[in-house]
Design a protein around this motif. Sequence first.
Motif, PDB file in Angstrom:
ATOM      1  N   GLN A 128     -17.669  16.302  27.682  1.00 37.43           N
ATOM      2  CA  GLN A 128     -17.913  15.425  26.518  1.00 37.43           C
ATOM      3  C   GLN A 128     -16.772  15.529  25.495  1.00 37.43           C
ATOM      4  O   GLN A 128     -16.723  14.765  24.532  1.00 37.43           O
ATOM      5  CB  GLN A 128     -19.230  15.816  25.823  1.00 37.43           C
ATOM      6  CG  GLN A 128     -20.431  15.899  26.732  1.00 37.43           C
ATOM      7  CD  GLN A 128     -20.930  14.538  27.189  1.00 37.43           C
ATOM      8  OE1 GLN A 128     -20.477  13.504  26.723  1.00 37.43           O
ATOM      9  NE2 GLN A 128     -21.879  14.533  28.119  1.00 37.43           N
ATOM     10  N   TYR A 129     -15.885  16.505  25.710  1.00 31.95           N
ATOM     11  CA  TYR A 129     -14.829  16.776  24.728  1.00 31.95           C
ATOM     12  C   TYR A 129     -13.435  16.410  25.247  1.00 31.95           C
ATOM     13  O   TYR A 129     -12.442  16.871  24.717  1.00 31.95           O
ATOM     14  CB  TYR A 129     -14.867  18.256  24.324  1.00 31.95           C
ATOM     15  CG  TYR A 129     -16.072  18.594  23.467  1.00 31.95           C
ATOM     16  CD1 TYR A 129     -15.983  18.581  22.073  1.00 31.95           C
ATOM     17  CD2 TYR A 129     -17.306  18.895  24.040  1.00 31.95           C
ATOM     18  CE1 TYR A 129     -17.091  18.871  21.282  1.00 31.95           C
ATOM     19  CE2 TYR A 129     -18.423  19.185  23.258  1.00 31.95           C
ATOM     20  CZ  TYR A 129     -18.302  19.167  21.881  1.00 31.95           C
ATOM     21  OH  TYR A 129     -19.394  19.445  21.092  1.00 31.95           O
ATOM     22  N   VAL A 130     -13.396  15.581  26.276  1.00 33.88           N
ATOM     23  CA  VAL A 130     -12.096  15.218  26.856  1.00 33.88           C
ATOM     24  C   VAL A 130     -11.242  14.467  25.839  1.00 33.88           C
ATOM     25  O   VAL A 130     -10.061  14.750  25.657  1.00 33.88           O
ATOM     26  CB  VAL A 130     -12.276  14.379  28.147  1.00 33.88           C
ATOM     27  CG1 VAL A 130     -10.930  13.842  28.634  1.00 33.88           C
ATOM     28  CG2 VAL A 130     -12.899  15.252  29.232  1.00 33.88           C
ATOM     29  N   THR A 131     -11.856  13.520  25.148  1.00 32.72           N
ATOM     30  CA  THR A 131     -11.119  12.821  24.076  1.00 32.72           C
ATOM     31  C   THR A 131     -11.859  13.005  22.752  1.00 32.72           C
ATOM     32  O   THR A 131     -13.048  13.344  22.730  1.00 32.72           O
ATOM     33  CB  THR A 131     -10.996  11.306  24.356  1.00 32.72           C
ATOM     34  OG1 THR A 131     -12.296  10.698  24.257  1.00 32.72           O
ATOM     35  CG2 THR A 131     -10.391  11.025  25.719  1.00 32.72           C
ATOM     36  N   MET A 132     -11.123  12.759  21.705  1.00 35.90           N
ATOM     37  CA  MET A 132     -11.697  12.842  20.366  1.00 35.90           C
ATOM     38  C   MET A 132     -12.848  11.834  20.227  1.00 35.90           C
ATOM     39  O   MET A 132     -13.862  12.113  19.617  1.00 35.90           O
ATOM     40  CB  MET A 132     -10.581  12.475  19.387  1.00 35.90           C
ATOM     41  CG  MET A 132     -10.667  13.093  18.050  1.00 35.90           C
ATOM     42  SD  MET A 132      -9.196  12.650  17.120  1.00 35.90           S
ATOM     43  CE  MET A 132      -8.053  13.906  17.585  1.00 35.90           C
ATOM     44  N   CYS A 144      -0.600  12.821  24.104  1.00 32.80           N
ATOM     45  CA  CYS A 144      -1.876  12.821  23.379  1.00 32.80           C
ATOM     46  C   CYS A 144      -2.708  11.568  23.563  1.00 32.80           C
ATOM     47  O   CYS A 144      -3.928  11.623  23.538  1.00 32.80           O
ATOM     48  CB  CYS A 144      -1.621  13.002  21.879  1.00 32.80           C
ATOM     49  SG  CYS A 144      -1.997  14.658  21.315  1.00 32.80           S
ATOM     50  N   LEU A 145      -2.049  10.422  23.704  1.00 37.07           N
ATOM     51  CA  LEU A 145      -2.798   9.165  23.700  1.00 37.07           C
ATOM     52  C   LEU A 145      -2.981   8.582  25.096  1.00 37.07           C
ATOM     53  O   LEU A 145      -2.038   8.521  25.883  1.00 37.07           O
ATOM     54  CB  LEU A 145      -2.085   8.134  22.816  1.00 37.07           C
ATOM     55  CG  LEU A 145      -2.006   8.473  21.327  1.00 37.07           C
ATOM     56  CD1 LEU A 145      -1.207   7.409  20.592  1.00 37.07           C
ATOM     57  CD2 LEU A 145      -3.384   8.605  20.716  1.00 37.07           C
ATOM     58  N   GLN A 172      -7.221  18.122  24.615  1.00 32.79           N
ATOM     59  CA  GLN A 172      -6.425  19.228  25.145  1.00 32.79           C
ATOM     60  C   GLN A 172      -4.971  19.146  24.665  1.00 32.79           C
ATOM     61  O   GLN A 172      -4.366  20.148  24.280  1.00 32.79           O
ATOM     62  CB  GLN A 172      -6.470  19.203  26.672  1.00 32.79           C
ATOM     63  CG  GLN A 172      -5.864  20.452  27.293  1.00 32.79           C
ATOM     64  CD  GLN A 172      -5.944  20.440  28.814  1.00 32.79           C
ATOM     65  OE1 GLN A 172      -6.616  19.592  29.402  1.00 32.79           O
ATOM     66  NE2 GLN A 172      -5.266  21.360  29.448  1.00 32.79           N
ATOM     67  N   HIS A 173      -4.400  17.944  24.679  1.00 31.73           N
ATOM     68  CA  HIS A 173      -3.005  17.790  24.247  1.00 31.73           C
ATOM     69  C   HIS A 173      -2.884  17.905  22.727  1.00 31.73           C
ATOM     70  O   HIS A 173      -1.879  18.389  22.209  1.00 31.73           O
ATOM     71  CB  HIS A 173      -2.439  16.458  24.744  1.00 31.73           C
ATOM     72  CG  HIS A 173      -2.347  16.382  26.238  1.00 31.73           C
ATOM     73  ND1 HIS A 173      -1.740  17.362  26.996  1.00 31.73           N
ATOM     74  CD2 HIS A 173      -2.815  15.460  27.123  1.00 31.73           C
ATOM     75  CE1 HIS A 173      -1.821  17.046  28.283  1.00 31.73           C
ATOM     76  NE2 HIS A 173      -2.475  15.896  28.391  1.00 31.73           N
ATOM     77  N   TYR A 174      -3.909  17.454  22.026  1.00 25.59           N
ATOM     78  CA  TYR A 174      -3.933  17.600  20.563  1.00 25.59           C
ATOM     79  C   TYR A 174      -3.894  19.084  20.198  1.00 25.59           C
ATOM     80  O   TYR A 174      -3.128  19.505  19.333  1.00 25.59           O
ATOM     81  CB  TYR A 174      -5.200  16.941  20.011  1.00 25.59           C
ATOM     82  CG  TYR A 174      -5.286  16.893  18.498  1.00 25.59           C
ATOM     83  CD1 TYR A 174      -4.718  15.832  17.778  1.00 25.59           C
ATOM     84  CD2 TYR A 174      -5.944  17.890  17.773  1.00 25.59           C
ATOM     85  CE1 TYR A 174      -4.809  15.774  16.392  1.00 25.59           C
ATOM     86  CE2 TYR A 174      -6.038  17.835  16.385  1.00 25.59           C
ATOM     87  CZ  TYR A 174      -5.474  16.778  15.702  1.00 25.59           C
ATOM     88  OH  TYR A 174      -5.557  16.733  14.324  1.00 25.59           O
ATOM     89  N   VAL A 175      -4.704  19.862  20.885  1.00 27.33           N
ATOM     90  CA  VAL A 175      -4.748  21.313  20.667  1.00 27.33           C
ATOM     91  C   VAL A 175      -3.395  21.948  21.009  1.00 27.33           C
ATOM     92  O   VAL A 175      -2.886  22.790  20.271  1.00 27.33           O
ATOM     93  CB  VAL A 175      -5.893  21.944  21.514  1.00 27.33           C
ATOM     94  CG1 VAL A 175      -5.715  23.434  21.666  1.00 27.33           C
ATOM     95  CG2 VAL A 175      -7.248  21.642  20.871  1.00 27.33           C
TER      96      VAL A 175
END
Length: 218
Positions: A79-83, A24-25, A34-37
Amino acid sequence: MADSEGSVEQKFSLQEVLDTFKLCLSENKEVYLQHYVSGWRGLVKFLNSLGSIFGFISKDAVNKIQILVNHLNGENGSQYVTMQSMVKYELENELVDLSKRGGHPESGCRTLLRLHRALRWLELFLERLRTSTEDSKTSVMCADAYNESLAQHHPWMVRKAAGVAFCVLPGRPAFFEVMNVGPPEQVVAMLGEALPLISEVYQITEELYSQHNLLDLP
């Protein structure tokens, strides 16, 4: 990543959740959406493996996951690759309803906030499970975790229904079994590895939202 609806896909694996939250990080502590999801998909399997008790939370989580996936796969997906990039993009382009519900009910910021709150409840509950003894009551652990986190964001009717649901939770051995790890001591060890990762992702999200005054989005 293709989703097959077979029984294999539905089986919860704590190892899988651990591996996903490890990814995630980024090096500079940004959270990959993506990993968070994917981590949340694993947690939904955990909720579903316990029967319909957590249906009110898992159904909402599935809905929120889909909204974020739509953003990731949309024309502005980059634009949504990371939080962090999502928050920056949506705030700069006024895509978030900050004070009252308006034209952006499915903004990434609002959607993720709902998952963020639920993650805190699961983190607190799994931590209690990790440190529990054989005679600890899962209903009490779950209710305490809920009252410390999600309850404050739910209307009275939902809190009432949740309280009833927690009373019929299976016992500690059943929870350890659905982890698909092995004997209790191995479950406890793996939870000990997974929870700090989940906690770090939670804290980074909390700080990001706090910094931009997004913790109370309508």
